[in-house]
Scaffold this motif. Structure first.
Motif, PDB file in Angstrom:
ATOM      1  N   SER A  21      30.248  34.630  13.750  1.00  0.00           N
ATOM      2  CA  SER A  21      29.011  35.018  14.415  1.00  0.00           C
ATOM      3  C   SER A  21      27.768  34.403  13.775  1.00  0.00           C
ATOM      4  O   SER A  21      26.889  33.902  14.476  1.00  0.00           O
ATOM      5  CB  SER A  21      28.863  36.536  14.421  1.00  0.00           C
ATOM      6  N   TYR A  69      25.281  31.788  15.625  1.00  0.00           N
ATOM      7  CA  TYR A  69      23.858  32.122  15.759  1.00  0.00           C
ATOM      8  C   TYR A  69      22.981  31.015  15.160  1.00  0.00           C
ATOM      9  O   TYR A  69      21.976  30.633  15.744  1.00  0.00           O
ATOM     10  CB  TYR A  69      23.571  33.465  15.077  1.00  0.00           C
ATOM     11  N   LYS A  70      23.377  30.471  14.009  1.00  0.00           N
ATOM     12  CA  LYS A  70      22.605  29.387  13.391  1.00  0.00           C
ATOM     13  C   LYS A  70      22.579  28.154  14.285  1.00  0.00           C
ATOM     14  O   LYS A  70      21.542  27.485  14.420  1.00  0.00           O
ATOM     15  CB  LYS A  70      23.193  29.034  12.023  1.00  0.00           C
ATOM     16  N   LYS A  78      20.203  28.792  17.237  1.00  0.00           N
ATOM     17  CA  LYS A  78      18.794  28.692  16.850  1.00  0.00           C
ATOM     18  C   LYS A  78      18.393  27.260  16.526  1.00  0.00           C
ATOM     19  O   LYS A  78      17.239  26.884  16.701  1.00  0.00           O
ATOM     20  CB  LYS A  78      18.499  29.607  15.648  1.00  0.00           C
ATOM     21  N   GLU A 107      15.508  27.457  19.956  1.00  0.00           N
ATOM     22  CA  GLU A 107      14.839  28.405  19.057  1.00  0.00           C
ATOM     23  C   GLU A 107      14.528  29.751  19.706  1.00  0.00           C
ATOM     24  O   GLU A 107      14.636  30.788  19.068  1.00  0.00           O
ATOM     25  CB  GLU A 107      13.551  27.793  18.519  1.00  0.00           C
ATOM     26  N   LYS A 108      14.154  29.738  20.970  1.00  0.00           N
ATOM     27  CA  LYS A 108      13.700  30.975  21.629  1.00  0.00           C
ATOM     28  C   LYS A 108      14.819  31.744  22.317  1.00  0.00           C
ATOM     29  O   LYS A 108      14.608  32.837  22.805  1.00  0.00           O
ATOM     30  CB  LYS A 108      12.609  30.647  22.647  1.00  0.00           C
ATOM     31  N   LEU A 109      15.999  31.173  22.339  1.00  0.00           N
ATOM     32  CA  LEU A 109      17.105  31.785  23.068  1.00  0.00           C
ATOM     33  C   LEU A 109      17.845  32.780  22.187  1.00  0.00           C
ATOM     34  O   LEU A 109      18.040  32.545  20.999  1.00  0.00           O
ATOM     35  CB  LEU A 109      18.066  30.694  23.549  1.00  0.00           C
ATOM     36  N   GLY A 110      18.245  33.907  22.775  1.00  0.00           N
ATOM     37  CA  GLY A 110      19.037  34.907  22.061  1.00  0.00           C
ATOM     38  C   GLY A 110      20.440  34.972  22.652  1.00  0.00           C
ATOM     39  O   GLY A 110      20.771  34.244  23.589  1.00  0.00           O
ATOM     40  N   ILE A 111      21.250  35.863  22.108  1.00  0.00           N
ATOM     41  CA  ILE A 111      22.622  36.021  22.595  1.00  0.00           C
ATOM     42  C   ILE A 111      23.016  37.488  22.500  1.00  0.00           C
ATOM     43  O   ILE A 111      22.685  38.168  21.526  1.00  0.00           O
ATOM     44  CB  ILE A 111      23.600  35.115  21.803  1.00  0.00           C
ATOM     45  N   SER A 112      23.707  37.974  23.523  1.00  0.00           N
ATOM     46  CA  SER A 112      24.137  39.372  23.527  1.00  0.00           C
ATOM     47  C   SER A 112      25.362  39.549  22.633  1.00  0.00           C
ATOM     48  O   SER A 112      26.048  38.590  22.288  1.00  0.00           O
ATOM     49  CB  SER A 112      24.468  39.829  24.954  1.00  0.00           C
ATOM     50  N   THR A 113      25.630  40.790  22.282  1.00  0.00           N
ATOM     51  CA  THR A 113      26.780  41.098  21.434  1.00  0.00           C
ATOM     52  C   THR A 113      28.079  40.733  22.130  1.00  0.00           C
ATOM     53  O   THR A 113      29.016  40.207  21.510  1.00  0.00           O
ATOM     54  CB  THR A 113      26.786  42.600  21.082  1.00  0.00           C
TER      55      THR A 113
END
Length: 140
Positions: free
Chosen positions: A54, A58-59, A62, A66-72
């Motif tokens: 994980s 995630y690294k 990013k 840079e601005k994008l996230g990810i759900s669990t």
């Protein structure tokens, strides 16, 4: 008879195992339940660690976006995918190593496994990234 008396007595003792404050308790333990208070100086039990990819996923996310996230849930799916691919590549590389009658798995065996398991442009990109990673480790 004597046998029926014994079975009746064991049923009574099973029903009323312990009493707390004049009340019958169900189950074997008395009290309100829960854990006993911790003793002074006692250490907490450590949680078992689950190894995942994980933080690396995630690294990478990013680094590219840079601005994008990810759900669990999406992270869980990606983690399962990476674990599956790792197992497949390791198994294929092990078989290649055995075919070559060697006891040590080399970078070339893993590269061959990637060529066999991945197709087309994905295999080519994997070769480029893998060789740069090996060169970086060799020069470090």
């Amino acid at each position: 008879t004597a046998e029926t008396k014994k079975t009746a007595e064991t049923k009574k003792t099973a029903e009323t195992k312990k009493t707390v404050g004049g009340k019958k308790t169900v189950g074997g333990k008395g009290g309100k339940g829960g854990k006993a208070p911790a003793k002074e100086g006692a250490k907490k039990a450590k949680k078992s660690r689950k190894e995942t990819f994980s933080i690396y996923i995630y690294k990478l996310l990013k680094a590219k976006f840079e601005k994008l996230g990810i759900s669990t849930r999406a992270m869980s799916v990606l983690n399962s995918f990476v674990n599956d691919m790792f197992e497949r590549l390791a198994l294929e590389a092990k078989q290649i190593t055995r075919i070559n009658k060697k006891s040590t798995m080399k970078a070339r065996d893993i590269q061959s496994a990637c060529k066999l398991l991945l197709h087309g442009e994905l295999a080519e990109m994997t070769m480029v990234e893998g060789s740069t990673a090996v060169d970086k480790m060799a020069n470090a």
